[in-house]
Scaffold this active site. Structure first.
Site, PDB file in Angstrom:
ATOM      1  N   HIS A 193       0.871  -1.018   0.402  1.00  0.00           N
ATOM      2  CA  HIS A 193      -0.023  -0.424   0.284  1.00  0.00           C
ATOM      3  C   HIS A 193       0.634   1.503  -0.207  1.00  0.00           C
ATOM      4  O   HIS A 193       2.242   1.837   0.826  1.00  0.00           O
ATOM      5  CB  HIS A 193      -0.826  -0.024   1.233  1.00  0.00           C
ATOM      6  CG  HIS A 193      -1.834   1.154   1.124  1.00  0.00           C
ATOM      7  ND1 HIS A 193      -1.770   1.923   1.343  1.00  0.00           N
ATOM      8  CD2 HIS A 193      -3.162   1.157   0.221  1.00  0.00           C
ATOM      9  CE1 HIS A 193      -3.135   2.829   0.708  1.00  0.00           C
ATOM     10  NE2 HIS A 193      -4.326   2.173   0.890  1.00  0.00           N
TER      11      HIS A 193
ATOM     12  N   ASP B 179      -8.057  -5.826  -0.090  1.00  0.00           N
ATOM     13  CA  ASP B 179      -8.547  -6.723  -0.432  1.00  0.00           C
ATOM     14  C   ASP B 179      -7.698  -8.589  -0.367  1.00  0.00           C
ATOM     15  O   ASP B 179      -8.185  -8.287  -1.576  1.00  0.00           O
ATOM     16  CB  ASP B 179      -8.256  -5.856  -1.762  1.00  0.00           C
ATOM     17  CG  ASP B 179      -8.817  -4.436  -2.080  1.00  0.00           C
ATOM     18  OD1 ASP B 179     -10.404  -4.841  -2.099  1.00  0.00           O
ATOM     19  OD2 ASP B 179      -8.437  -3.573  -3.345  1.00  0.00           O
TER      20      ASP B 179
HETATM   21  N1  ACO Z   1       3.918  -7.655  -4.620  1.00  0.00           N
HETATM   22  C1  ACO Z   1       5.814  -7.544  -5.231  1.00  0.00           C
HETATM   23  N2  ACO Z   1       6.055  -6.470  -4.675  1.00  0.00           N
HETATM   24  C2  ACO Z   1       5.685  -5.657  -4.179  1.00  0.00           C
HETATM   25  C3  ACO Z   1       4.330  -5.241  -4.509  1.00  0.00           C
HETATM   26  C4  ACO Z   1       3.686  -6.163  -4.924  1.00  0.00           C
HETATM   27  N3  ACO Z   1       2.431  -6.481  -4.355  1.00  0.00           N
HETATM   28  N4  ACO Z   1       3.936  -4.013  -3.535  1.00  0.00           N
HETATM   29  C5  ACO Z   1       5.176  -3.554  -3.708  1.00  0.00           C
HETATM   30  N5  ACO Z   1       5.911  -4.132  -4.504  1.00  0.00           N
HETATM   31  C6  ACO Z   1       7.422  -3.587  -4.513  1.00  0.00           C
HETATM   32  C7  ACO Z   1       7.709  -2.884  -5.963  1.00  0.00           C
HETATM   33  O1  ACO Z   1       7.624  -3.621  -6.968  1.00  0.00           O
HETATM   34  C8  ACO Z   1       8.780  -1.905  -5.074  1.00  0.00           C
HETATM   35  O2  ACO Z   1      10.296  -2.885  -5.098  1.00  0.00           O
HETATM   36  P1  ACO Z   1      10.886  -1.854  -5.687  1.00  0.00           P
HETATM   37  O3  ACO Z   1      11.682  -0.793  -5.014  1.00  0.00           O
HETATM   38  O4  ACO Z   1      12.560  -3.671  -5.000  1.00  0.00           O
HETATM   39  O5  ACO Z   1      11.366  -1.580  -7.243  1.00  0.00           O
HETATM   40  C9  ACO Z   1       8.447  -1.617  -3.870  1.00  0.00           C
HETATM   41  O6  ACO Z   1       7.940  -2.817  -3.549  1.00  0.00           O
HETATM   42  C10 ACO Z   1       7.558  -0.401  -3.321  1.00  0.00           C
HETATM   43  O7  ACO Z   1       6.728  -0.523  -4.522  1.00  0.00           O
HETATM   44  P2  ACO Z   1       6.215   0.737  -5.459  1.00  0.00           P
HETATM   45  O8  ACO Z   1       5.397   0.007  -6.447  1.00  0.00           O
HETATM   46  O9  ACO Z   1       7.077   2.020  -5.868  1.00  0.00           O
HETATM   47  O10 ACO Z   1       4.836   0.790  -4.306  1.00  0.00           O
HETATM   48  P3  ACO Z   1       3.514   1.941  -4.373  1.00  0.00           P
HETATM   49  O11 ACO Z   1       3.200   2.553  -2.873  1.00  0.00           O
HETATM   50  O12 ACO Z   1       3.559   2.651  -6.030  1.00  0.00           O
HETATM   51  O13 ACO Z   1       2.707   0.560  -4.982  1.00  0.00           O
HETATM   52  C11 ACO Z   1       0.921  -0.650  -4.644  1.00  0.00           C
HETATM   53  C12 ACO Z   1       1.702   0.389  -4.314  1.00  0.00           C
HETATM   54  C13 ACO Z   1       0.096  -0.478  -6.362  1.00  0.00           C
HETATM   55  C14 ACO Z   1      -0.317  -0.841  -3.770  1.00  0.00           C
HETATM   56  C15 ACO Z   1       1.592  -1.895  -4.990  1.00  0.00           C
HETATM   57  O14 ACO Z   1       1.851  -1.957  -3.861  1.00  0.00           O
HETATM   58  C16 ACO Z   1       0.979  -2.954  -5.945  1.00  0.00           C
HETATM   59  O15 ACO Z   1       0.681  -2.784  -6.492  1.00  0.00           O
HETATM   60  N6  ACO Z   1       0.658  -4.129  -4.508  1.00  0.00           N
HETATM   61  C17 ACO Z   1      -0.973  -5.019  -5.569  1.00  0.00           C
HETATM   62  C18 ACO Z   1      -1.939  -4.252  -6.155  1.00  0.00           C
HETATM   63  C19 ACO Z   1      -2.884  -4.319  -4.856  1.00  0.00           C
HETATM   64  O16 ACO Z   1      -3.230  -4.780  -3.802  1.00  0.00           O
HETATM   65  N7  ACO Z   1      -3.817  -3.023  -4.826  1.00  0.00           N
HETATM   66  C20 ACO Z   1      -4.555  -2.701  -3.725  1.00  0.00           C
HETATM   67  C21 ACO Z   1      -4.532  -1.133  -3.501  1.00  0.00           C
HETATM   68  S1  ACO Z   1      -5.443  -1.230  -1.867  1.00  0.00           S
HETATM   69  C22 ACO Z   1      -6.845  -0.443  -2.586  1.00  0.00           C
HETATM   70  O17 ACO Z   1      -6.225   0.246  -3.868  1.00  0.00           O
HETATM   71  C23 ACO Z   1      -7.689  -0.696  -2.317  1.00  0.00           C
END
Ligand code: ACO
Length: 403
Positions: A281, A338
């Site tokens: 998140h 979720d």
């Molecule tokens: N699985 C694996 N790796 C992940 C995940 C994940 N779900 N989420 C983040 N990471 C990793 C990224 O690859 C990144 O790694 P790096 O720094 O080595 O490149 C690091 O964690 C940071 O992630 P970001 O994508 O920069 O984080 P951001 O805050 O931009 O994204 C998000 C947040 C979109 C929720 C992300 O965690 C994600 O895609 N999660 C999966 C989708 C999801 O569950 N979305 C629902 C969110 S809650 C909602 O809207 C109700």
């Protein structure tokens, strides 16, 4: 942190902040989040207390009007909402224009957008009575639209709303009932859905809410702005994650023989961009307080409905495995709201395609509250970010024959 700052000739310093991680776009008095401490409060009230004691309609009132209602206020509000649940007959015909296998999210956003054409008497963003009428119309009609989107997708006849029922009960009856057949609403089932809607009701400046505010900042009406929010919610990184989680769990069960370890390794190796859906998140870096409540309710609901679901076991194994893994620990990745909701929706009988629609139903009062706060804030300006131009410098036009 800002990636880069640059002086632009016309405005001075412009910051590039991809994803707006460090940029506040507004002041708001609606929802407070402390991502490190795992705190979420609507208008000051902790989410766990609201989930425990409030109802979705009462929480909607709280978000939109700022205070918990008295009994008389809640009764009047409930009565107003229940009198607007019907859709214009011509709007019902709208659903016939979509393919039977259409995803219900774009059907929902299209129908909400169409409300602007059917209810032209409530479009003026600066007429308080009109905004009030649009607010009530949305709260009342979106559950009906959502139920019809479902009925359309399964080829079943639409039911008129029964306004003697509460909002959630009415929605369940219009979704799962049949015309001229009695439909008994299971109170445990209805309460569980009510709590899930409360948990989704607002989350400050998330992607869809920011979209609602951005579109509304052009003084677009409430229906148009909410329709845009629904489209923003559709994406798998936002509301679409609940569908993506369930599809991921099904894939692990059916294609990978339930092998959680192999899946986690593929996520860590970023095979084909694999992510652990329902994890991570932007704001919560410790835990998502909503996820805790949902996990508990998943256990309770499945027990009450007498359902055992292998997907819940896979989800738990996946969570346990990820939380013990350095990749997820270092990146502060925890289950978000979720991760477990899909398992509950499935046990309730909703098809996977409806999951994000249920999120939209829940998020609706938050969107409305933010749009109203935005429109009433004298400091609101049209949303208009700047950019850092990285394209070509000036060059002369090349005639077709010389390219
Ligand atoms: N699985 C694996 N790796 C992940 C995940 C994940 N779900 N989420 C983040 N990471 C990793 C990224 O690859 C990144 O790694 P790096 O720094 O080595 O490149 C690091 O964690 C940071 O992630 P970001 O994508 O920069 O984080 P951001 O805050 O931009 O994204 C998000 C947040 C979109 C929720 C992300 O965690 C994600 O895609 N999660 C999966 C989708 C999801 O569950 N979305 C629902 C969110 S809650 C909602 O809207 C109700």
């Amino acid at each position: 942190a800002f990636d880069v700052g640059k002086l632009l000739p016309s405005t001075g310093l412009v910051t590039l902040d991809s994803g707006f991680g460090s940029t506040a776009a507004c002041s708001s008095a609606i929802t407070y989040i402390d991502g490190d401490a795992g705190i979420l409060r609507y208008r000051g009230y902790p989410i766990d207390q609201l989930a425990q004691s409030s109802t979705f309609l009462e929480t909607s009132y709280l978000l939109i009007y700022g205070e918990l209602p008295t009994q008389a206020e809640l009764d009047a509000f409930t009565n107003r909402v229940s009198r607007h649940t019907l859709l214009h007959e011509d709007l019902k015909r709208f659903f016939e224009g979509f393919p039977r296998d259409a995803h219900p999210m774009p059907v929902l956003s299209s129908a909400v957008s169409a409300l602007s054409t059917f209810y032209q008497d409530s479009l003026d963003p600066f007429d308080e009575d009109a905004v009030e009428l649009s607010t009530v119309r949305l709260l009342a009609k979106v559950p009906t639209i959502a139920a019809y989107a479902y009925k359309k997708s399964v080829g079943q006849p639409f039911l008129y709303p029964d306004n003697s029922l509460g909002l959630v009960e009415n929605f369940l009856r219009m979704t799962f009932g049949f015309p001229a057949e009695p439909y008994e609403v299971d109170p445990d089932f209805a309460r569980a859905l009510d709590v899930l809607l409360i948990l989704h009701a607002d989350h400050e400046q998330n992607c869809s809410t920011s979209t609602v505010r951005m579109v509304g900042s052009s003084q677009a009406n409430l229906f148009a702005s909410i329709s845009a929010g629904i489209n923003a919610l559709f994406g798998p990184l936002h509301g679409g994650a609940n569908q993506a989680v369930l599809e991921m769990l099904q894939r692990i069960r059916d294609v990978e023989d339930g092998n959680v370890d192999a899946f986690v390794e593929r996520v860590k190796n970023r095979e084909k961009g694999a992510r652990l859906m329902g994890f991570g998140h932007r704001v919560y870096k410790n835990y998502d307080p909503r996820a805790k409540i949902v996990k508990q309710s998943a256990d309770e609901i499945l027990k009450k409905l007498g359902v055992s679901d292998q997907l819940l076991d896979i989800a738990k194994a996946l969570e346990e495995r990820a939380l013990a893994d350095d990749y997820f620990i270092e990146r502060k990745l925890y289950p978000n709201v979720d991760f477990y909701t899909g398992v509950i929706y499935r046990a309730m009988g909703f098809p996977v395609k409806m999951f994000t629609v249920l999120f939209a139903l829940g998020r609706l009062p938050g969107w409305i509250a933010h749009w109203r706060e935005m429109i009433n804030d004298p400091s609101t300006k049209i949303g208009r970010p700047r950019q850092l131009y990285v394209g070509a410098t000036e060059r002369p036009y090349v005639p077709m024959g010389k390219r």
